[in-house]
Write a protein that holds these residues in place. Structure first.
Motif, PDB file in Angstrom:
ATOM      1  N   ILE A 189      14.742 -77.702  11.786  1.00 29.15           N
ATOM      2  CA  ILE A 189      13.751 -76.785  11.234  1.00 29.15           C
ATOM      3  C   ILE A 189      13.692 -77.019   9.739  1.00 29.15           C
ATOM      4  O   ILE A 189      14.712 -77.009   9.049  1.00 29.15           O
ATOM      5  CB  ILE A 189      14.106 -75.313  11.517  1.00 29.15           C
ATOM      6  CG1 ILE A 189      14.152 -75.056  13.032  1.00 29.15           C
ATOM      7  CG2 ILE A 189      13.087 -74.387  10.847  1.00 29.15           C
ATOM      8  CD1 ILE A 189      12.834 -75.228  13.741  1.00 29.15           C
ATOM      9  N   THR A 190      12.477 -77.236   9.230  1.00 32.95           N
ATOM     10  CA  THR A 190      12.255 -77.472   7.811  1.00 32.95           C
ATOM     11  C   THR A 190      11.653 -76.223   7.176  1.00 32.95           C
ATOM     12  O   THR A 190      10.722 -75.631   7.733  1.00 32.95           O
ATOM     13  CB  THR A 190      11.301 -78.664   7.609  1.00 32.95           C
ATOM     14  OG1 THR A 190      11.878 -79.820   8.223  1.00 32.95           O
ATOM     15  CG2 THR A 190      11.069 -78.935   6.130  1.00 32.95           C
ATOM     16  N   PRO A 191      12.163 -75.786   6.015  1.00 35.83           N
ATOM     17  CA  PRO A 191      11.613 -74.586   5.387  1.00 35.83           C
ATOM     18  C   PRO A 191      10.158 -74.764   4.966  1.00 35.83           C
ATOM     19  O   PRO A 191       9.759 -75.846   4.533  1.00 35.83           O
ATOM     20  CB  PRO A 191      12.525 -74.372   4.172  1.00 35.83           C
ATOM     21  CG  PRO A 191      13.138 -75.696   3.909  1.00 35.83           C
ATOM     22  CD  PRO A 191      13.279 -76.357   5.241  1.00 35.83           C
ATOM     23  N   HIS A 192       9.392 -73.713   5.125  1.00 35.22           N
ATOM     24  CA  HIS A 192       8.003 -73.720   4.671  1.00 35.22           C
ATOM     25  C   HIS A 192       7.976 -73.859   3.160  1.00 35.22           C
ATOM     26  O   HIS A 192       8.808 -73.300   2.448  1.00 35.22           O
ATOM     27  CB  HIS A 192       7.316 -72.424   5.103  1.00 35.22           C
ATOM     28  CG  HIS A 192       5.895 -72.317   4.676  1.00 35.22           C
ATOM     29  ND1 HIS A 192       4.893 -73.080   5.221  1.00 35.22           N
ATOM     30  CD2 HIS A 192       5.298 -71.539   3.727  1.00 35.22           C
ATOM     31  CE1 HIS A 192       3.741 -72.776   4.662  1.00 35.22           C
ATOM     32  NE2 HIS A 192       3.964 -71.850   3.745  1.00 35.22           N
ATOM     33  N   ILE A 240      14.222 -69.632   6.191  1.00 39.41           N
ATOM     34  CA  ILE A 240      15.328 -70.495   5.799  1.00 39.41           C
ATOM     35  C   ILE A 240      15.037 -71.146   4.452  1.00 39.41           C
ATOM     36  O   ILE A 240      13.899 -71.180   3.997  1.00 39.41           O
ATOM     37  CB  ILE A 240      15.607 -71.585   6.858  1.00 39.41           C
ATOM     38  CG1 ILE A 240      14.398 -72.521   7.004  1.00 39.41           C
ATOM     39  CG2 ILE A 240      15.971 -70.964   8.198  1.00 39.41           C
ATOM     40  CD1 ILE A 240      14.655 -73.714   7.874  1.00 39.41           C
ATOM     41  N   GLU A 241      16.093 -71.679   3.828  1.00 36.86           N
ATOM     42  CA  GLU A 241      15.981 -72.292   2.508  1.00 36.86           C
ATOM     43  C   GLU A 241      16.117 -73.810   2.532  1.00 36.86           C
ATOM     44  O   GLU A 241      15.713 -74.484   1.598  1.00 36.86           O
ATOM     45  CB  GLU A 241      17.047 -71.700   1.573  1.00 36.86           C
ATOM     46  CG  GLU A 241      16.760 -70.277   1.137  1.00 36.86           C
ATOM     47  CD  GLU A 241      15.536 -70.179   0.244  1.00 36.86           C
ATOM     48  OE1 GLU A 241      15.294 -71.099  -0.552  1.00 36.86           O
ATOM     49  OE2 GLU A 241      14.795 -69.181   0.354  1.00 36.86           O
ATOM     50  N   SER A 242      16.710 -74.358   3.564  1.00 37.97           N
ATOM     51  CA  SER A 242      16.922 -75.810   3.597  1.00 37.97           C
ATOM     52  C   SER A 242      16.754 -76.340   5.017  1.00 37.97           C
ATOM     53  O   SER A 242      16.890 -75.592   6.001  1.00 37.97           O
ATOM     54  CB  SER A 242      18.318 -76.161   3.078  1.00 37.97           C
ATOM     55  OG  SER A 242      19.327 -75.543   3.867  1.00 37.97           O
ATOM     56  N   LYS A 243      16.442 -77.641   5.112  1.00 35.09           N
ATOM     57  CA  LYS A 243      16.290 -78.272   6.414  1.00 35.09           C
ATOM     58  C   LYS A 243      17.588 -78.140   7.203  1.00 35.09           C
ATOM     59  O   LYS A 243      18.675 -78.448   6.699  1.00 35.09           O
ATOM     60  CB  LYS A 243      15.925 -79.745   6.243  1.00 35.09           C
ATOM     61  CG  LYS A 243      15.682 -80.476   7.551  1.00 35.09           C
ATOM     62  CD  LYS A 243      15.281 -81.932   7.298  1.00 35.09           C
ATOM     63  CE  LYS A 243      15.063 -82.675   8.601  1.00 35.09           C
ATOM     64  NZ  LYS A 243      14.665 -84.088   8.371  1.00 35.09           N
TER      65      LYS A 243
END
Length: 332
Positions: A222-225, A194-197
């Motif tokens: 979910i927060t992006p790595h 993913i690209e953004s929280k």
């Protein structure tokens, strides 16, 4: 609303393998033990209404099977059968001589065969930590097998894998027969795609005597790595053996347009398990919460449906139809 780390802490504390114990009350009376367990489930179990379970009727069915002279084996048999009426793989009775469980994977067809993957798709795979992986379809597709959320995913290992497949058209993440494990591994893996929280779902916990009494919704994000990520198409393979943390993973993917679920519905297990100890010292656990997706849908316990339904054809063991369909979706 509390934040994700609070919920993750709860899941770790009450994970698929953890149980809280109360003090041994010292009683060995079969009927007292039956009543104690029945009441604990009645006051705390989270899926009565969703599953349309008549718990009073179940008490009327099973309690007469016991009396004050019933043996330990008889007591175990009756209590295990009563708990299995919940049809919940997070429900167990643990004794020194036996453990009861409900095999949710057996409620649907088997859709994964390791030898088919090994012999006909990735005969010489890389094994990087808990992940088995290799190229498919002339290196157009990356295949990653993660067999259990019990196994920790290292950041360096994920960096290596995603860098290896950075030029592919898409990745197949095979979570079939992944029975769950540590909830902490879910955001570690999803954060790579993913690209953004992103808000991915909610949890509600039973907090009253009524079968439908729950506390406020707790949010999951979910927060992006911050490092290496892969945002091309990802197809996640699931089946009835995909349970617990894998169901949570499947629910979360519903919030991401680049991730597609393929195969069969998961086995469920979205409820947080908690437990205690019977008066005779036996241990038990069962689900006390519910998992909702971002739209409030509560299908986690009955299984998260696949976006694309495909079944394994056991008449030809040289081919995995689910994997073949995933490859076709990515390449074409």
């Amino acid at each position: 609303m509390k934040y994700l780390f609070i919920l993750l802490s709860l899941f770790l504390l009450f994970s698929c393998e953890k149980i809280l114990f109360k003090k041994d009350l010292g009683s060995v009376d079969p009927l007292e033990n039956f009543d104690y367990l029945w009441n604990e489930v009645d006051q705390k179990y989270s899926y009565f209404e969703l599953k349309n379970i008549n718990w009073n009727q179940i008490r009327s069915t099973y309690r007469p099977m016991l009396n004050e002279n019933s043996s330990e084996e008889d007591l175990f048999t009756v209590l295990a059968a009563m708990l299995n009426e919940l049809k919940d793989d997070h429900t167990n009775l643990i004794t020194p001589f036996n453990v009861s469980s409900y095999n949710v994977a057996a409620t649907g067809p088997k859709n994964y065969r390791h030898r088919t993957i090994q012999d006909h798709y990735i005969p010489n795979p890389w094994r990087t930590g808990a992940l088995t992986h290799d190229f498919l379809s002339n290196e157009e597709v990356g295949y990653i097998r993660y067999s259990s959320f019990m196994s920790t995913i290292g950041n360096a290992q994920m960096d290596l894998i995603l860098n290896r497949y950075k030029d592919t058209k898409g990745i197949v993440l095979d979570l079939r027969e992944n029975g769950g494990g540590s909830i902490f591994n879910v955001p570690l893996l999803l954060g790579r795609f993913i690209e953004s929280k992103t808000l991915v779902g909610y949890s509600i916990t039973r907090n009253g005597p009524g079968h439908n009494e729950f506390g406020e919704q707790e949010e999951f994000y979910i927060t992006p790595h911050e490092g290496v990520r892969y945002t091309k198409p990802v197809i996640v393979l699931i089946d009835k053996g995909s349970y617990s943390a894998t169901t949570f993973f499947a629910v979360a993917t519903k919030a991401f347009p680049n991730i597609t679920l393929m195969g069969d519905a998961t086995g469920g297990g979205g409820g947080l398990p908690n437990g205690g100890q019977l008066p005779n010292g036996w241990n038990y656990r069962f689900s006390i919460s519910q998992l909702l997706d971002v739209n409030g849908n509560n299908y986690a316990e009955n299984g998260v449906p696949a976006d694309i339904n495909v079944a394994f054809d056991w008449s030809d063991l040289s081919k995995d139809e689910i994997l073949e369909q995933a490859i076709d979706e990515i390449v074409n």
